[in-house]
Design a protein around this motif. Structure first.
Motif, mmCIF file in Angstrom:
data_model
loop_
_atom_site.group_PDB
_atom_site.id
_atom_site.type_symbol
_atom_site.label_atom_id
_atom_site.label_comp_id
_atom_site.label_asym_id
_atom_site.label_seq_id
_atom_site.Cartn_x
_atom_site.Cartn_y
_atom_site.Cartn_z
ATOM 1 N N ILE A 140 -1.144 -35.664 -6.394
ATOM 2 C CA ILE A 140 -0.204 -35.728 -7.602
ATOM 3 C C ILE A 140 0.907 -34.976 -7.391
ATOM 4 C CG2 ILE A 140 -0.268 -34.806 -10.101
ATOM 5 C CD1 ILE A 140 -3.330 -35.551 -9.956
ATOM 6 N N LEU A 141 0.886 -33.686 -7.085
ATOM 7 C CA LEU A 141 2.033 -32.665 -6.811
ATOM 8 C C LEU A 141 3.257 -33.431 -6.070
ATOM 9 C CD1 LEU A 141 3.262 -29.849 -6.843
ATOM 10 C CD2 LEU A 141 2.221 -29.604 -4.521
ATOM 11 N N TRP A 142 2.959 -34.381 -5.096
ATOM 12 C CA TRP A 142 3.874 -34.827 -4.159
ATOM 13 C C TRP A 142 4.275 -36.073 -4.977
ATOM 14 C CZ3 TRP A 142 6.834 -33.364 0.079
ATOM 15 C CH2 TRP A 142 6.570 -32.194 0.563
ATOM 16 N N ARG A 143 3.624 -36.753 -5.586
ATOM 17 C CA ARG A 143 4.012 -37.680 -6.289
ATOM 18 C C ARG A 143 5.177 -37.507 -7.376
ATOM 19 N NH1 ARG A 143 1.557 -42.666 -6.930
ATOM 20 N NH2 ARG A 143 2.628 -43.028 -9.176
ATOM 21 N N LEU A 144 5.085 -36.314 -7.705
ATOM 22 C CA LEU A 144 6.137 -35.717 -8.777
ATOM 23 C C LEU A 144 7.531 -35.489 -8.035
ATOM 24 C CD1 LEU A 144 3.842 -33.170 -11.042
ATOM 25 C CD2 LEU A 144 4.854 -35.537 -11.513
ATOM 26 N N VAL A 145 7.194 -34.975 -6.784
ATOM 27 C CA VAL A 145 8.275 -34.467 -5.717
ATOM 28 C C VAL A 145 8.956 -35.897 -5.554
ATOM 29 C CG1 VAL A 145 8.983 -33.759 -3.799
ATOM 30 C CG2 VAL A 145 7.369 -32.531 -5.010
ATOM 31 N N TYR A 146 8.317 -36.869 -5.130
ATOM 32 C CA TYR A 146 8.848 -38.165 -4.816
ATOM 33 C C TYR A 146 9.434 -39.162 -6.090
ATOM 34 C CZ TYR A 146 7.654 -37.361 0.050
ATOM 35 O OH TYR A 146 7.445 -36.830 1.249
#
Length: 311
Positions: A140-146
């Motif tokens: 979820i964290l990296w979905r926000l980054v991407y």
């Protein structure tokens, strides 16, 4: 007074008592182990055996569905399934890339954390933070980054004036797999760092000091002293990392669910789709059985190498 004729009976009685005590001790041990063995049998062994059986059937989702034994039919279909082979190639590429990058970055970070730096303790704690985070949270964290519109990465590219590089990182055919690989490296690097850091601290300082007195530079000391000392640990951790990465599921599922267009469809994701999206339980179980065989083969190679090193 005990006569000579009575002594053999006494000895046999003593031996019988000792044998009875040993049997009683073994029974007690088994009873004490039972509470810990039951969860393993119920949650691990039974599902494994059930999955192996389903791999030889035509089991499908639904109520009151008849299940019949089909032998090797699922495996023959699997060999001719281009989607399976595509997921297998993607899985190998993913596992190899993540394992190699994890090792290289973890080795550099371990060498850095092994130095006498200021706030070294804080740096070591921060280095293992990704390891403590569940894969779902990391995804979820990296979905926000991407995120293509509000993501940190695209915002950073906009701020430095390179809007041409902005894209839908997880939705583009060319960038989805590299983007997921970066996340896999970030999430798995801490455990490799911890293992390598522990191994570095086990290298005798006297060897470095002796090499330095002989005129060896930093690179020569690393190549001729540090690296050979770390080699058994390197073989162990990279082998285990490759197996863990090859069996990855949760992180990639949260990030892309195998998309776009199957570009990040790992073997475990393919099995999940077949079982819970299309209801082909027998076919998915056959795929799982193939993965078990592959993992067992990799473990056999690893253990054989470890035994050779031990001897």
């Amino acid at each position: 007074m005990t006569t000579l004729a009575e002594r053999p009976d006494v000895e046999r009685t003593g031996q019988g008592n000792r044998s009875g005590r040993r049997r009683s001790d073994r029974t007690t041990v088994y009873l004490l182990l039972l509470p810990s063995l039951l969860p393993v049998l119920v949650l691990s062994v039974f599902p494994l055996l059930r999955g192996i059986y389903l791999g030889f059937t035509d089991a499908r989702a639904g109520r009151n569905v008849e299940v019949s034994f089909t032998g090797l039919a699922n495996y023959r279909e699997l060999l001719g399934d281009s989607l399976f082979w595509s997921s297998f190639r993607i899985g190998l590429l993913w596992a190899f890339a993540v394992t190699v990058l994890q090792f290289l970055l973890a080795l550099g970070l371990a060498l850095l954390l092994d130095q006498r730096l200021r706030f070294r303790g804080v740096a070591r704690v921060l280095a293992v933070v990704p390891w403590a985070m569940p894969p779902v949270v990391v995804g979820i964290l990296w979905r926000l980054v991407y995120h293509p519109d509000a993501g940190l990465l695209n915002e950073f590219l906009h701020r430095i004036g390179v809007d041409g590089l902005r894209t839908t990182w997880l939705g583009d055919f060319n960038t989805a797999l590299p983007a997921v690989i970066i996340v896999g490296v970030w999430a798995g690097m801490p455990q490799t760092t911890v293992v390598l850091l522990a191994a570095l601290q086990g290298v005798p300082r006297e060897l470095h000091e002796a090499a330095a007195m002989d005129g060896a530079g930093a690179w020569q000391r690393f190549r001729n002293v540090t690296l050979p000392s770390l080699m058994p640990v390197i073989v162990a951790i990279t082998s285990l990392d490759f197996i863990w990465n090859f069996n990855s599921f949760g992180l990639v599922y949260v990030l892309t669910a195998g998309g776009p267009g199957g570009r990040t469809m790992l073997p475990m994701l393919f099995a999940y789709e077949e079982a819970f999206r299309y209801g082909n339980y027998g076919y998915a179980a056959a795929l799982g059985n193939v993965m078990v065989v592959i993992v067992v083969a990799l473990l056999a190679v690893y253990l054989r190498r470890r035994l050779r090193e031990a001897n």
